[in-house]
Design an enzyme around this catalytic site. Structure first.
Site, mmCIF file in Angstrom:
data_model
loop_
_atom_site.group_PDB
_atom_site.id
_atom_site.type_symbol
_atom_site.label_atom_id
_atom_site.label_comp_id
_atom_site.label_asym_id
_atom_site.label_seq_id
_atom_site.Cartn_x
_atom_site.Cartn_y
_atom_site.Cartn_z
ATOM 1 N N GLY A 1 11.757 34.858 -32.435
ATOM 2 C CA GLY A 1 11.008 33.470 -33.175
ATOM 3 C C GLY A 1 12.495 32.678 -33.246
ATOM 4 C CD GLU A 2 10.232 28.816 -30.930
ATOM 5 O OE1 GLU A 2 9.744 27.765 -30.560
ATOM 6 O OE2 GLU A 2 9.882 29.796 -29.694
ATOM 7 C CG ASP B 1 8.777 29.803 -47.841
ATOM 8 O OD1 ASP B 1 7.237 30.377 -48.268
ATOM 9 O OD2 ASP B 1 8.871 29.537 -46.507
ATOM 10 C CD GLU C 1 15.423 29.290 -29.821
ATOM 11 O OE1 GLU C 1 14.656 29.273 -28.842
ATOM 12 O OE2 GLU C 1 16.806 29.191 -29.332
ATOM 13 C CB ALA D 1 11.634 22.176 -37.111
#
Length: 501
Positions: A29-30, A143, A35, A32
């Site tokens: 995944g990555e 979150d 990664e 901003a």
């Protein structure tokens, strides 16, 4: 391929080596700021997720990353992703985490459909268990959403990504929070009300939104504020909401739980105890089965400082006070201890917009390349080869044309779908659009030569996971004329050499 030799063959000899004996196999995944890569031990086949943050490019992330690591070290629970340690090289920060082979929860949610109620109940119960543990340690996640809920090989929920987490209680003294952070559709209304808020009710509200997403395959509103018509109808308890989606997709019993869990006034919101006592949960409580499916026995949670390969130091920090283990890539093998493997390599901020950090791990390995339904679950992974457990993902398709023609088809389709081209590097197409609420949605398509066929691997780079899946359905329909629909085989060498790195 149950033997140790088979785990060695799955690592491409040309794969980049992170340190001696550990290879970077693929990108999980990555975001901003960096990664997440998959690290495989060439000798033992052990797998670890490596989260990388480039502090030279993103100096503003340093405080948050440091805080994330400090908080994560405190946490030891079956429903929390394990933190193994960290390493700092110049301005590159590395974090070593448990590899959740089951992928993200959102990959189990079929857009606009959801998942079976029994499955949602089990995931929700595990989520509440994990959140309750966080709160018992004085930690607020802030979150909670399906993209931050991973699944292990036994299909157990693992809460991850503590980039926005904070301490709200210390030495029995609790503080109010005031930072407006999170992902808007999952945020509690008090976070948008320009006032201080209590940590625990805010996290539990997010859990309620996750439950709606699991059962209905959609989110109830863009944000819980006076700007949103759907939320105002819910808040006023207007009868009209009962005849609208997503509420028509949930049972009366679940709706009674959601009414109390998504209570606009935080003081009136259900607590964890009340959630557990609700009839939809209480009547179906079962003792968690944490045994490994391969042998029916509980994995040994021990650490032997003498075990593990003798290679160079990997991490600079590790809390050795608790034992951990991670599944080998072949389930039939004994379970290794990642801490043991790292033992010769180890010595033991608060405010970020969540959209800047979107780390994820690969989707459920039970979804075949040509795609079973995202609601299909198979708990027995023992027959999967190491390669299969790496490459299976719902958002991948095989096509029957050349690599160049595949890229041409993708370019034409993306133009038809009005996607904007964000980048176009060799064999990787990055495109962007907007999701249903107008927020950026960025996707990457890696085009890989598998020998007889071409594999197109779609990955979410930024944005809502559910909307990403909706877009993938559109993309798949647009490629229907070239997608391989029958049984396929491919060379192990080709497959391991072309996994996206």
């Amino acid at each position: 391929m149950p033997g140790s030799n088979s785990t060695r063959t799955m690592v491409d000899p040309a794969a980049p080596e992170f340190v001696e004996g550990w290879s970077m196999v693929q990108t999980l995944g990555e975001g901003a700021f960096g990664e997440v890569k998959l690290l495989i031990n060439r000798e033992s086949g052990e797998a670890v997720a490596l989260k990388m943050v480039d502090l030279h490019k993103h100096p503003e992330a340093e405080t948050s990353v440091r805080k994330e690591m400090l908080i994560h070290k405190m946490l030891k629970h079956p429903n929390i992703i394990k933190f193994f340690g960290s390493r700092r090289e110049g301005l590159m920060q590395y974090m070593f985490l448990e590899y959740a082979v089951g992928g993200e929860l959102f990959d189990r949610i079929e857009p606009d459909v959801g998942m079976p109620s029994d499955q949602a109940r089990r995931y929700f119960t595990e989520l509440i268990n994990g959140v309750h543990y966080l709160h018992s340690r004085g930690v607020a996640h802030r979150d909670i959403k399906p993209e931050n809920l991973l699944l292990d090989v036994n299909d157990t929920i693992k809460i991850t990504d503590f980039g926005l987490a904070t301490i709200f209680r210390h030495s029995k003294r609790e503080r109010m929070l005031d930072k407006k952070c999170g992902t808007r559709p999952y945020m509690a209304p008090e976070l948008l009300a320009e006032k201080e808020y209590l940590a625990q009710p805010a996290d539990l509200w997010s859990c309620g939104i996750v439950l709606v997403a699991m059962l209905a395959g959609e989110l109830p509103w863009d944000e819980p504020s006076s700007k949103c018509h759907e939320y105002l109808i819910w808040k006023r308890r207007e009868a009209s909401y009962l005849g609208t989606s997503p509420w028509t997709k949930v049972s009366t019993c679940v709706l009674s739980l959601l009414r109390r869990l998504l209570q606009p006034t935080s003081a009136q919101r259900f607590t964890v105890t009340q959630i557990r006592e609700h009839s939809w949960i209480a009547k179906h409580v079962t003792t968690p089965d944490i045994r490994h499916k391969s042998n029916g026995k509980t994995a040994p949670l021990t650490v032997s400082p003498e075990s593990g390969p003798a290679s160079k130091r990997i991490c600079s920090e590790l809390d050795n006070s608790f034992p951990v283990c991670v599944e080998r890539m072949a389930c039939s093998q004994p379970q290794p201890s990642v801490k043991a493997a790292f033992s010769q390599h180890l010595t033991a901020a608060d405010d970020l917009d969540t959209d800047t950090l979107c780390f994820s791990q690969p989707a459920k390995p039970d979804h075949l390349l040509l795609a079973s339904s995202p609601t299909t679950t198979n708990h027995d992974n023992s027959s999967a080869t190491p390669l299969q457990r790496l490459v299976r993902r719902m958002t991948r398709v095989l096509v029957n044309c050349s690599l160049q023609d595949t890229i041409k088809h993708l370019d034409e389709l993306f133009d038809t779908l009005h996607y904007r081209t964000a980048a176009h590097t060799p064999n990787i197409l990055t495109v962007s659009t907007v999701d249903r609420r107008g927020a950026p949605l960025v996707m990457k398509a890696s085009v890989l030569n598998m020998g007889a066929h071409i594999l197109v691997d779609f990955r979410l780079s930024k944005g809502c996971g559910l909307d990403f899946k909706r877009e993938f359905v559109r993309i798949k329909e647009g490629l229907a004329h070239i997608i391989v629909t029958g049984p396929v085989t491919w060379s192990l060498a080709n497959a391991t050499n072309t996994l996206p790195a």
